[in-house]
Structure formats: structure tokens, C-alpha cells
Motif scaffolding. Structure first.
Motif, short mmCIF file in Angstrom:
data_model
loop_
_atom_site.label_atom_id
_atom_site.label_comp_id
_atom_site.label_asym_id
_atom_site.label_seq_id
_atom_site.Cartn_x
_atom_site.Cartn_y
_atom_site.Cartn_z
N GLN A 24 -38.46 19.96 14.44
CA GLN A 24 -37.66 18.83 13.98
C GLN A 24 -38.52 17.77 13.32
OE1 GLN A 24 -36.14 18.31 17.95
NE2 GLN A 24 -34.04 18.64 17.24
N ARG A 67 -32.79 21.48 31.36
CA ARG A 67 -33.29 20.66 30.26
C ARG A 67 -33.49 21.52 29.01
NH1 ARG A 67 -33.29 15.93 30.61
NH2 ARG A 67 -34.04 14.61 32.31
N VAL A 133 -26.48 6.63 12.44
CA VAL A 133 -27.32 6.22 13.56
C VAL A 133 -28.64 5.59 13.10
CG1 VAL A 133 -28.70 7.14 15.45
CG2 VAL A 133 -26.33 7.80 15.22
N SER A 134 -29.19 6.09 11.99
CA SER A 134 -30.54 5.65 11.65
C SER A 134 -30.70 5.56 10.13
CB SER A 134 -31.54 6.65 12.24
OG SER A 134 -32.74 6.59 11.54
N ILE A 172 -40.57 18.19 18.97
CA ILE A 172 -40.32 16.82 19.40
C ILE A 172 -40.03 16.84 20.90
CG2 ILE A 172 -38.87 14.79 19.10
CD1 ILE A 172 -40.57 15.46 16.68
N ILE A 174 -38.53 15.56 23.94
CA ILE A 174 -37.37 14.69 24.18
C ILE A 174 -37.65 13.66 25.26
CG2 ILE A 174 -34.97 14.66 24.87
CD1 ILE A 174 -35.08 17.68 23.88
N ARG A 176 -40.31 12.11 25.91
CA ARG A 176 -41.05 10.97 25.38
C ARG A 176 -40.14 10.05 24.56
NH1 ARG A 176 -45.51 12.26 21.67
NH2 ARG A 176 -45.14 10.15 20.92
N SER A 177 -39.19 10.66 23.87
CA SER A 177 -38.34 9.82 23.02
C SER A 177 -37.32 9.05 23.85
CB SER A 177 -37.64 10.69 21.98
OG SER A 177 -36.74 11.55 22.63
N VAL A 178 -37.06 9.51 25.07
CA VAL A 178 -36.13 8.78 25.90
C VAL A 178 -36.81 7.59 26.57
CG1 VAL A 178 -34.66 8.92 27.94
CG2 VAL A 178 -34.70 10.79 26.31
N PRO A 180 -39.98 5.73 25.67
CA PRO A 180 -41.15 5.56 24.81
C PRO A 180 -42.28 4.81 25.49
CG PRO A 180 -39.18 4.56 23.84
CD PRO A 180 -38.81 5.01 25.20
N MET A 181 -41.97 4.06 26.55
CA MET A 181 -43.02 3.26 27.19
C MET A 181 -43.95 4.14 28.01
SD MET A 181 -42.63 -0.06 26.69
CE MET A 181 -43.08 -0.99 28.14
N ASP B 179 -37.95 7.17 13.96
CA ASP B 179 -36.62 7.62 13.57
C ASP B 179 -36.37 9.03 14.06
OD1 ASP B 179 -36.04 5.27 12.47
OD2 ASP B 179 -36.07 5.91 10.36
N THR B 180 -37.42 9.88 13.95
CA THR B 180 -37.26 11.25 14.42
C THR B 180 -36.88 11.26 15.89
OG1 THR B 180 -38.99 11.91 12.90
CG2 THR B 180 -38.40 13.48 14.59
N HIS B 181 -37.62 10.47 16.68
CA HIS B 181 -37.33 10.45 18.11
C HIS B 181 -35.93 9.94 18.39
CE1 HIS B 181 -41.08 11.79 19.76
NE2 HIS B 181 -41.75 11.00 18.95
N LEU B 183 -33.31 10.07 16.40
CA LEU B 183 -32.30 11.05 15.99
C LEU B 183 -32.25 12.24 16.94
CD1 LEU B 183 -33.03 10.88 12.19
CD2 LEU B 183 -30.87 10.29 13.26
N VAL B 184 -33.44 12.71 17.35
CA VAL B 184 -33.47 13.88 18.24
C VAL B 184 -32.83 13.54 19.58
CG1 VAL B 184 -34.97 15.42 19.53
CG2 VAL B 184 -35.43 14.98 17.13
N SER B 185 -33.12 12.33 20.07
CA SER B 185 -32.52 12.00 21.36
C SER B 185 -31.02 11.79 21.23
CB SER B 185 -33.20 10.77 21.96
OG SER B 185 -33.02 9.67 21.11
N THR B 188 -29.65 15.49 21.21
CA THR B 188 -29.85 16.32 22.40
C THR B 188 -29.33 15.64 23.66
OG1 THR B 188 -32.08 15.47 22.46
CG2 THR B 188 -31.79 17.66 21.58
N LYS B 191 -27.99 9.96 23.29
CA LYS B 191 -28.42 8.58 23.50
C LYS B 191 -27.79 7.67 22.44
CE LYS B 191 -32.57 6.10 23.24
NZ LYS B 191 -34.01 6.22 23.04
N VAL B 254 -44.47 -1.79 20.24
CA VAL B 254 -44.39 -0.35 20.47
C VAL B 254 -42.98 0.15 20.21
CG1 VAL B 254 -44.83 1.47 22.13
CG2 VAL B 254 -46.12 -0.68 22.25
#
Lengths: 182, 272
Positions: A24, A67, A133-134, A172, A174, A176-178, A180-181, B179-181, B183-185, B188, B191, B254
């Protein structure tokens, strides 16, 4: 041989494509045309131009979900329009849904999609103006293959390399993206 | 012997399919060039060329396989010539050859150049052999000079082109990991999509913000901070809140996906 038997035999001999290999990445809105042009040059469906798609994705879950990982199990099933009611009756609960709109490319058995995500539900999608969304398009490269075909990963990496530095396709994480801290 | 024949048959079959694909692509390119002269773009033409060259590569790959019997060892021998119209041949050749007759066959089954061309070639060979060594040297020197000049021109335009391409690749960031993170979250985990999230706040900050900070910042809803003039809502802060704010200020860069908390902080910190 009954259907169940032949299905079991097919499972055992690993011919059912039940694993999805996935990379991704994302591309900013401004540069998506550059990426589309490059994909048109690299992929198989050059002469027919790019295929557009507009899907509604609905994610259902029954508690004790596993997961999702980057090599994930996948089963394709043809369904009737009443699938939502059926799943709800089974005890599954709609977790979330969104609309995906974008472009699709083929390269051998790889599928590359470039799309935007609209957080609208299926019922409301026609009434609301589209909002996304983005500020980026999500880029996904995936292959459905039977279990145990690890070589496809290398093939995908090689193709992802050709799209750099425009877009970086990667595994990617996931978790970590949930958070980020952490 | 039989196996060889079978191999040959397979080879020819593969070649015929490839060639007909190639022919179709040439057709479609020619058609595009002729019909869509005004709307055709360079990338389209280049894509078509890429397809054609891929076909050529595929064909030469087929021919270079070891299993392929050397085709040049086979000849086509015409056994019967006829002036009569041959419908089957006519259809087979896509309406190009109506008869298998004396005036057409030599052209289609030719393996050597035509006699008058052959004599012309011989004339050139003789002429090349007859000139003196010095003349030849002089001519090749002149030719080299011209070639060097051409190379110079090509190199110069390549430099220009590369510097242009270099400046183009400097368009900067085209993708954002954040942005990738996000969108992916979204796709999946859903979120930011579900209204039934436990905290009731759709996007990121609820998970990131220390819980104590929310009750301590009254009235700073999404519409509060950034739009209002600085200091319009300077509610007094106790030291522990200030410390937490400081932590947020450090942490904020961050979290690029949601900039609001950071900008709120700036406005609130300025007056104090």
C-alpha cells in the motif's frame, strides 16, 4: 465425488487462491495524474485506457476477529443483493463502510488500484456531495494467489520499485498507524 | 522425426498468433494516427510503440529458444501454379492474393533479392573494391567528422533534456506517509468512519490526547481556537495544565494528520 469432497481436495492441493498479497501507499491529489500516466505505460491494459470503478465496501465482523496482516486470507464469494440482511441475521455487525472511487490497472496477475475514500454509507451516497477522507489517493497493489506462493512478493516489490519516487508502496503496519505515538 | 514435425507445427502456430497480434497492434496504431489525428497525444503513441516493441521481443524470444528447429532449414516448394482464382487462398490472405500464379509466386516465396537488385548490389561492391586506399581513407575521415558532429549535437540535446528532467523530478513530495497511514487505517479499521466509536470523537486526537487535558480546556471545540482572535478566550490555566500543554506542544509536530490541537495551543500560549 460430492461437492464437499472436491472442495476439500482443492483446499489440500493448494489451488484455491485464498491469500492476498498486498502493498500500500498513497499519492497526493495534485500528482495523481502523473501516477496514472505512468501506470498506463507500465500496465497491461494500455490500449483500453484505465478502468474506473466505484465500489461500496462494508466491513462486517463477528467478535473474535483475527487481526488483518499484509498477507491476509481472502475468499471471493458471489452474493445476492440480500447479503447484508443475511449477515446481520447471522449475528455479524456492520463495523464501518465507505465508498471507494478511482482507477484500476492490471499487470500480469497484479491488480493496482488508485482511489479516494468517501466516508458515506450506501444509503446516503446519492444524496450527499462527495467528501473525501484525505488529500491523497490510496494506492494498492494486490495479488490473489494460492497458499505458499511466496515468489509473488518479489515480483510485486520489483514493480513497486518502478513507481518510485512518485509513490512508495510498502507494507503498512496498521498498529503503528492507529497509535502513531507509540 | 515425428516429434520434430510436431515441434515445428507448434512453433509456427505460436509465431502466427504472435504475428497476428502484432498486426492488430499496427492496425490500431495506424487507425489512431489516421482517424484521431487531432486528439492523439504523445503518451498514447509511445504506449503503442511500447506494445509493438514488446511483441517483437516476444517473437525473438520464441525464435531463440533451443527447442525451436532452425526455420531457415525449411523451404517452401510450390508444386502447382494456376491462373484460376483460389477462393480459399483469397480469404486466407485477407483478400490480398486471389491467384497462386506465375507472376505472384516468385515475389511471395522469394529468398533472394530480385535479379536486377542483385546486379545493382554487385555494382556497388565492385565500386567499393575499385577505389584506392587513400581515397577510402579520405572518405572515411570525412564521414567520421560528420558523425562526430552528430554525436556532439545529440549529447548537447541530451544534456538539455536531462537537466530539464532533473528539474522536473524536483517537484518535491508527491506522497505522504501520514496520508498513507490515515487511509490504510480507514479501510482496515474503519478509523474515522464509524459514528459508534466508544469515545464519540471521530478522528485521531482522542486516542492521542492525554485524558486530563480535555476537561481542562473548556470551550475549545473544533470551532474555538483557530478562528477566534488570539486571547479571546484566555481562561486561566493552572500549572499542571500548562505542563500538559507543553507536552502537547512538543508532541504535536509528530501528529501531522490532525493539526488543530497544535494551532489551538499557539493561540492560547501567546498571551500568557
Amino acid at each position: 465425488m460430492s461437492n464437499v469432497d472436491s472442495l476439500g481436495a482443492a483446499m489440500k492441493s493448494n489451488i484455491i487462491p485464498n491469500k492476498e498479497y498486498l502493498l500500500q501507499g498513497s499519492i497526493m491529489n495534485k500528482y495523481v495524474d502523473v501516477l496514472l500516466e505512468r501506470l498506463r505505460g507500465l500496465c497491461d491494459n494500455v490500449d483500453s485506457g484505465f478502468e474506473q470503478f466505484h465500489d461500496q465496501e462494508m466491513c462486517f465482523s463477528i467478535r473474535d476477529k483475527a487481526r488483518p496482516t499484509i498477507v491476509r486470507s481472502s475468499v471471493d464469494v458471489a452474493v445476492t443483493p440480500t447479503i447484508v440482511e443475511y449477515l446481520t441475521e447471522l449475528g455479524a455487525r456492520l463495523e464501518f463502510e465507505y465508498a471507494a472511487r478511482g482507477y484500476m490497472f492490471r499487470k500480469g496477475r497484479m491488480k493496482i488500484t488508485v482511489f479516494k475514500i468517501n466516508p458515506a454509507s450506501y444509503d446516503s451516497i446519492n444524496n450527499k456531495p462527495e467528501e473525501f477522507v484525505s488529500q491523497s489517493y490510496l494506492v494498492e497493489m494486490s495479488v490473489l494467489a494460492p497458499t505458499g506462493q511466496e515468489a509473488i512478493g518479489e515480483e510485486m516489490k520489483a514493480f513497486a520499485e518502478q513507481l518510485k519516487p512518485l509513490v512508495h508502496l510498502d507494507k503498512i503496519d496498521i498498529k503503528r498507524s492507529v497509535h502513531p505515538m507509540s | 522425426m515425428q516429434r520434430e514435425e510436431k515441434q515445428l507445427e507448434l512453433t509456427i502456430e505460436a509465431l502466427v498468433t504472435r504475428l497476428s497480434e502484432l498486426k492488430n497492434q499496427l492496425h490500431s496504431l495506424l487507425y489512431k494516427i489516421e482517424v484521431e489525428t487531432d486528439s492523439i497525444t504523445w503518451p498514447t503513441v509511445l504506449d503503442n510503440f511500447a506494445l509493438i516493441s514488446a511483441q517483437f521481443t516476444a517473437i525473438s524470444k520464441i525464435l531463440s529458444t533451443e527447442k525451436i528447429p532452425p526455420l531457415r532449414n525449411f523451404t517452401v516448394l510450390p508444386l502447382r501454379l494456376s491462373q484460376d482464382r483460389d477462393e480459399e487462398l483469397f480469404q486466407l490472405t485477407e483478400r490480398r492474393i486471389p491467384t497462386f500464379s506465375h507472376d505472384l509466386v516468385p515475389d511471395y516465396l522469394r529468398t533472394k533479392p530480385e535479379p536486377d537488385i542483385e546486379t545493382k548490389i554487385n555494382q556497388f561492391v565492385n565500386k567499393a573494391n575499385s577505389i584506392t586506399f587513400e581515397t577510402a581513407q579520405k572518405q572515411s575521415a570525412a564521414f567520421n567528422k560528420v558523425l562526430n558532429h552528430v554525436i556532439e549535437i545529440i549529447n548537447k540535446s541530451r544534456e538539455d533534456w536531462e537537466s530539464e528532467a532533473g528539474s522536473r523530478s524536483g517537484i518535491g513530495q508527491t506522497s505522504s506517509l501520514n496520508d498513507t497511514h490515515t487511509l490504510v487505517s480507514v479501510i482496515t479499521m474503519g478509523k474515522g468512519l464509524k459514528p459508534m466509536v466508544p469515545q464519540g470523537v471521530p478522528a485521531g486526537p482522542s486516542g492521542i490526547m492525554p485524558p486530563g487535558i480535555r476537561p481542562g480546556a473548556p470551550g475549545s471545540g473544533p470551532s474555538g481556537g483557530p478562528q477566534g482572535p488570539p486571547g479571546s478566550q484566555n481562561s486561566p490555566m493552572n500549572p499542571s495544565q500548562a505542563a500538559q500543554m507543553g507536552m502537547m506542544a512538543k508532541a504535536a509536530p509528530v501528529i501531522k494528520t490532525n493539526v488543530k490541537p497544535a494551532s489551538q495551543l499557539h493561540y492560547r500560549q501567546m498571551p500568557s
